[in-house]
Design an enzyme around this catalytic site. Sequence first.
Site, mmCIF file in Angstrom:
data_model
loop_
_atom_site.group_PDB
_atom_site.id
_atom_site.type_symbol
_atom_site.label_atom_id
_atom_site.label_comp_id
_atom_site.label_asym_id
_atom_site.label_seq_id
_atom_site.Cartn_x
_atom_site.Cartn_y
_atom_site.Cartn_z
ATOM 1 N N CYS A 42 36.582 -0.196 136.384
ATOM 2 C CA CYS A 42 36.673 -0.290 134.923
ATOM 3 C C CYS A 42 35.325 -0.608 134.295
ATOM 4 C CB CYS A 42 37.721 -1.314 134.493
ATOM 5 S SG CYS A 42 39.348 -0.948 135.111
ATOM 6 N N ASP A 90 32.528 -13.058 127.920
ATOM 7 C CA ASP A 90 33.715 -12.711 128.706
ATOM 8 C C ASP A 90 33.591 -13.417 130.058
ATOM 9 O OD1 ASP A 90 35.657 -11.630 130.283
ATOM 10 O OD2 ASP A 90 34.968 -9.555 130.136
ATOM 11 N N HIS A 106 32.841 -4.731 131.458
ATOM 12 C CA HIS A 106 34.162 -4.179 131.767
ATOM 13 C C HIS A 106 34.631 -3.401 130.536
ATOM 14 C CE1 HIS A 106 38.534 -4.309 132.452
ATOM 15 N NE2 HIS A 106 38.297 -4.659 133.695
ATOM 16 N N LYS A 140 43.113 -14.414 136.866
ATOM 17 C CA LYS A 140 41.908 -14.375 137.703
ATOM 18 C C LYS A 140 41.438 -15.774 138.094
ATOM 19 C CE LYS A 140 39.963 -10.083 135.818
ATOM 20 N NZ LYS A 140 40.373 -9.019 136.728
ATOM 21 N N GLN A 200 35.187 -13.185 135.166
ATOM 22 C CA GLN A 200 34.753 -13.253 136.567
ATOM 23 C C GLN A 200 34.020 -14.550 136.888
ATOM 24 O OE1 GLN A 200 35.682 -11.328 138.910
ATOM 25 N NE2 GLN A 200 36.604 -9.733 137.649
#
Lengths: 404, 158
Positions: free
Chosen positions: A363, A200, A123, A226, A203
């Site tokens: 993104c 990261d 991202h 999220k 997700q």
Amino acid sequence: MPIFDIESVRRDFPLIVNETLEGRVYLDNAATSQKPKCVLDTINHYYAQQNANVHRASHHLSTQATLAYEEARETVRHFLNARSREEIVWTSGATAAINLVANSYGRRFLQPGDEILLSECEHHSNIVPWQLLAEERGLTLRYIPVLPTGELDLSELPTLLNERTKLVALAHVSNSLGMPMPVERVIAAAKRYRARVLIDGSQAVAHDNVDVQALDCDFYVFSGHKVFGPSGIGVLYGKYELLEIMPPWQGGGEMIEQVSKRGATFTLPPLRFEAGTPHIAGAIGLASALRYLSTLDRQAAAEYERYLLNGMERLCADIPGFQLVGGQGRTSIMSFLVKGMHPQDIGTLMDMQGIAVRVGHHCAMPMMEALGLSGTIRASLAFYNNLDDVERFVDALRKAVTEF
Amino acid sequence: MQQVITFPELVTIMEQHPISIASRDDVLGGVYAAQGWEGRYRELMRLGRDLPALPEELYEYSCPVKGCESEVRLLLGITPEGGFWCWAHSEARIISGLIALLLGQVNGLSAAQVCGLHLEAEMEELGLMRHLSPSRGNGLKAIINAIQSHACCLSQQA
């Protein structure tokens, strides 16, 4: 069908109940997730009965607010299986957490000529902070290439990683295709060069449990919104021995120990990195979301999501021109194209039928470039979606493709 | 930065755009007559399919209107007689159809007339306001702003 009490779970999410009544379907969960009622109640209760500034006063309300705020930190520690709550730093989101590491750890410990290894699937939030740092410090960025399946091509890892590599930053799951990234292998390889690793998890956290000790990454970041929590709150996990040697990034508020006109000394982590009044309601709201998740059988929820995703893919297979983007093992995301139609037109025609999906480069422009795409349509699921949502999505897509 | 083309050989090409004030009723009538959202969007997609892309000689001078979902190319020109002409195109059909609706309101008018138009009103009338919301990164709003700011600027100079 896996055993998962979907109808009871669905009732926990007021917005999903309302969207269903309005005849709409929400399939943009990878962009932001909806909030269970307990999160809304927690935030409301905080402002109605607990609101005061934290770590500043000794009056009753401040004590209550500080306790709730620090208990929330403990909930996150437990969620990530970090060693101590001092390893949990509140940020405004995953983006701010990555920027914190780049501006604090990166500026202090990376030298001209050092290298940072990323992947082509990242991202923009896990690319641009490193580009800014690289420009300022004279660093080189390298990228693990992506294969047409959306998997990383690790065959080049031995040449991409070397003694100049000081930091590796990698998504746990790619945001545009939902492909799980080979974080364990990359972390193990990075360790051989003593490179620090940031994962990261934006997700990943909504779909699976995370164990930062088992992963043995140095930093792990995610956004509250999220993972069924409020927006404007996020988490940086960092190994304490790293946080301890990192300088503050932003100044002010309770991050100080002593301030004189000549300068200041700073308090210990995590407060060293929490300048200014924090998003207290966000922190305790996020903890409420994580506690909610702990009441669910997460494995059953993940299996249920896979069941929905498989069903969605199977039902779409005979739609004329339907092309899935990405390979097997994707996490709750179906990224796709329809031959002969622009993704934006599909997105508009889906919206007109009450179906919320995301269209564009998500993104992740370097990844789209690597795959030779200008964008995709992305339908992303959460465990509160049901088979009816999937069928309505497929019917709407079929209509968009065949009737326009 | 958007510039307004005045080169005679280019504005001669720009004046050939099939959608203008003069042709609007023929070209756009279907969208107005369409019933329901399905009919309207079918007409919009048809209009978008037929909207000519910028020919090479115009493309060279055009500017991208950046959006998240699709890119639009835009070029504005003014004839020696003061006729205002706009060319714009996107690879996405619905946005191109919406562009056609805009062009039918402005092409061939004077800059002063374009400056005085309320371009969003027509979108509103057709129930297409959702395409102007700031959350849609499709640049339609940016196109309207570019058209009107340049038209108003030109009419003040005149």
